[in-house]
Scaffold this active site. Structure first.
Site, PDB file in Angstrom:
ATOM      1  CG  HIS A 130      -0.608   3.155   0.723  1.00 19.15           C
ATOM      2  ND1 HIS A 130       0.154   2.296   1.477  1.00 19.15           N
ATOM      3  CD2 HIS A 130      -1.129   2.400  -0.277  1.00 19.15           C
ATOM      4  CE1 HIS A 130       0.097   1.072   0.953  1.00 19.15           C
ATOM      5  NE2 HIS A 130      -0.684   1.115  -0.115  1.00 19.15           N
ATOM      6  CG  ASP A 207       3.766   7.580  -0.942  1.00 13.05           C
ATOM      7  OD1 ASP A 207       4.259   7.134  -1.990  1.00 13.05           O
ATOM      8  OD2 ASP A 207       2.924   6.971  -0.260  1.00 13.05           O
ATOM      9  CD  GLN A 210      -0.805   4.621  -6.924  1.00 12.81           C
ATOM     10  OE1 GLN A 210      -0.939   4.657  -8.147  1.00 12.81           O
ATOM     11  NE2 GLN A 210      -0.901   3.483  -6.243  1.00 12.81           N
ATOM     12  CE  LYS A 233       2.076   1.098  -5.622  1.00 15.17           C
ATOM     13  NZ  LYS A 233       0.926   0.209  -5.581  1.00 15.17           N
ATOM     14  CB  CYS A 371      -3.176  -0.033   1.561  1.00 15.66           C
ATOM     15  SG  CYS A 371      -2.828  -1.774   1.355  1.00 15.66           S
TER      16      CYS A 371
END
Ligand code: PLP
Length: 413
Positions: A130, A207, A210, A233, A371
């Site tokens: 991202h 990261d 998600q 999220k 993104c």
């Protein structure tokens, strides 16, 4: 039609009733919310928590002696312990509250990057990141002369792990990698990446934006050095997220921003900084949303991440099967290990048109570059349409999506 997980007791109907926003029609159709990778909807437990804190316990934290300030502080710090338990961090002071994954990565780039890296050092990322895990490193490169190195992906959207390992050089000072790709759904082998990097003494940032809504995460078992997530999220509020950092790194890093709360003593000559985690939380924090993030984590864990993952895996498998029957549909991202994300294109129909026409049928998906422009460039498409599933989605909504795509194709024929 129900998933095997539902038949085994996954309380889908009750879950759907927990989300007031889902109980509405859009353009005369029941809402099918399939844009969960962009942001998830909020259960009543989170909405009520926000209202209750403002109604009963709200004040500024950490500095007050009065009851409301003490209650707000207790609840804010309890949320930190809640997030520590959720991520299975060793210490609550390893949990830094930030605005989201983006701010967490920027904090590491500016604080760790500027203090531990120098010109010529390399930061290794993957080709599926991202923008939040690309641009902060490019900004650091402009500031101090570090170099960004990119590990490639293949046409399925899988990371080429051997190529990543080949790129771990004597100059690599940090690996920063997404656990689950938002554009492709790919789940990366982060544990193996961390082992390989650590074998060479290189720290790793994961990261997890998600990943956390779909997979149980244990930062201690993973042994990652940094981990970031976004509350919105995770069925929690927007504007709140977490940076987990190992104590040894956080202690050795300078503050990211200066101001109130991050100090022990200030004179005009010199400021003595506060300890962890406050050193990294300058100014009045996002008090209420932090507490509500704790409520979101409670909500998720009461359902159970394994049950959520199983339900979503069935939604994805069914959606993939049905998508492959649609003429002219190309899946973008067909990795063996995938999160509940279905990115696709339709021949001769722009993804934005797909998104607009589905909305007319009450189906919310996302269309765009997500993104992740380098991913779009790699696959030679300007954008994709992306359906992403969450804990409240149903097989009937997958059917609505696929039937909707069938209608769109007829219009464009
Ligand atoms: N990383 C990934 C993989 C994402 O999907 C996103 C958001 O889409 C981010 C980072 C940035 O999250 P936020 O905008 O909440 O900071």
């Amino acid at each position: 039609m129900t998933t095997a997980t539902e038949r085994a007791g996954y309380p889908l109907e009750r879950i759907r009733n927990d989300f007031p926003i889902l109980q509405q029609s859009i353009h005369g159709h029941p809402l099918a919310y399939l844009d969960n990778a962009a942001s998830t909807q909020k259960p009543r437990a989170v909405i009520d928590c926000i209202r209750r804190v403002y109604e009963t316990d709200y004040s500024n934290v950490h500095r007050g002696v009065h009851s409301l300030s003490q209650r707000a502080t207790d609840r804010y710090e309890a949320a930190r312990c809640r997030l520590q338990a959720f991520l299975k961090a060793r210490h609550s002071h390893e949990i830094i509250f930030v605005r989201g994954a983006t701010e967490g990565i920027n904090l590491v780039a500016q604080s760790f990057g500027r203090s531990h890296l120098k010109a010529g050092d390399e930061i290794l990322i993957t080709a599926m990141e991202h923008h939040a895990n690309i641009v902060p490193w490019q900004m650091l490169s402009e500031q101090i002369g570090t170099r960004l190195v990119v590990a490639p992906i293949d046409r399925q959207g899988e990371l080429q792990l051997d190529a990543l390992i080949d790129r771990l050089s004597a100059k690599t000072r940090l690996v920063a990698v997404t656990q689950v790709s938002n554009a492709l759904g790919t789940i990366n082998p982060v544990r193996e990446i961390i082992e390989q990097a650590h074998a060479r003494g290189i720290p790793v940032l994961v990261d997890g934006a998600q990943a956390v809504p779909h997979l149980a995460v244990d930062v201690t078992a993973l042994d990652c050095d940094f981990y970031v997530l976004s509350g919105h999220k995770l069925y929690g509020p927007s504007g709140i997220g977490v940076l987990y950092g190992k104590e040894q790194w956080l202690k050795a890093m300078p503050p990211y921003q200066g101001g109130g709360d991050m100090i022990r003593r200030v004179t005009f000559e010199k400021t003595e900084y506060n300890g962890l985690p406050y050193k990294f939380e300058a100014g009045t924090p996002n008090i209420v949303d932090t507490i509500a993030l704790g409520a979101a984590v409670d909500y998720l864990e009461a359902i159970g991440l394994d049950a959520i993952a199983a339900h979503e895996a069935e939604l994805l498998a069914y959606a993939t099967r049905r998508a492959l029957e649609i003429p002219g549909l190309t899946l973008i991202g067909t990795a063996r290990h995938k999160g509940a994300i279905l990115s696709f294109t339709l021949d001769r129909i722009h993804p934005h048109d797909i998104g607009t026409l589905l909305d007319m049928q009450g189906i919310a998906i996302r269309a765009g570059h997500h993104c992740a422009m380098p991913v779009m460039d790699f696959f030679g498409v300007p954008a994709t349409a992306r359906a992403s599933f969450g804990l409240y989605n149903t097989l009937a909504e997958v059917d609505a999506l696929m039937d909707g795509l069938g209608e769109i194709i007829k219009v464009f024929r």
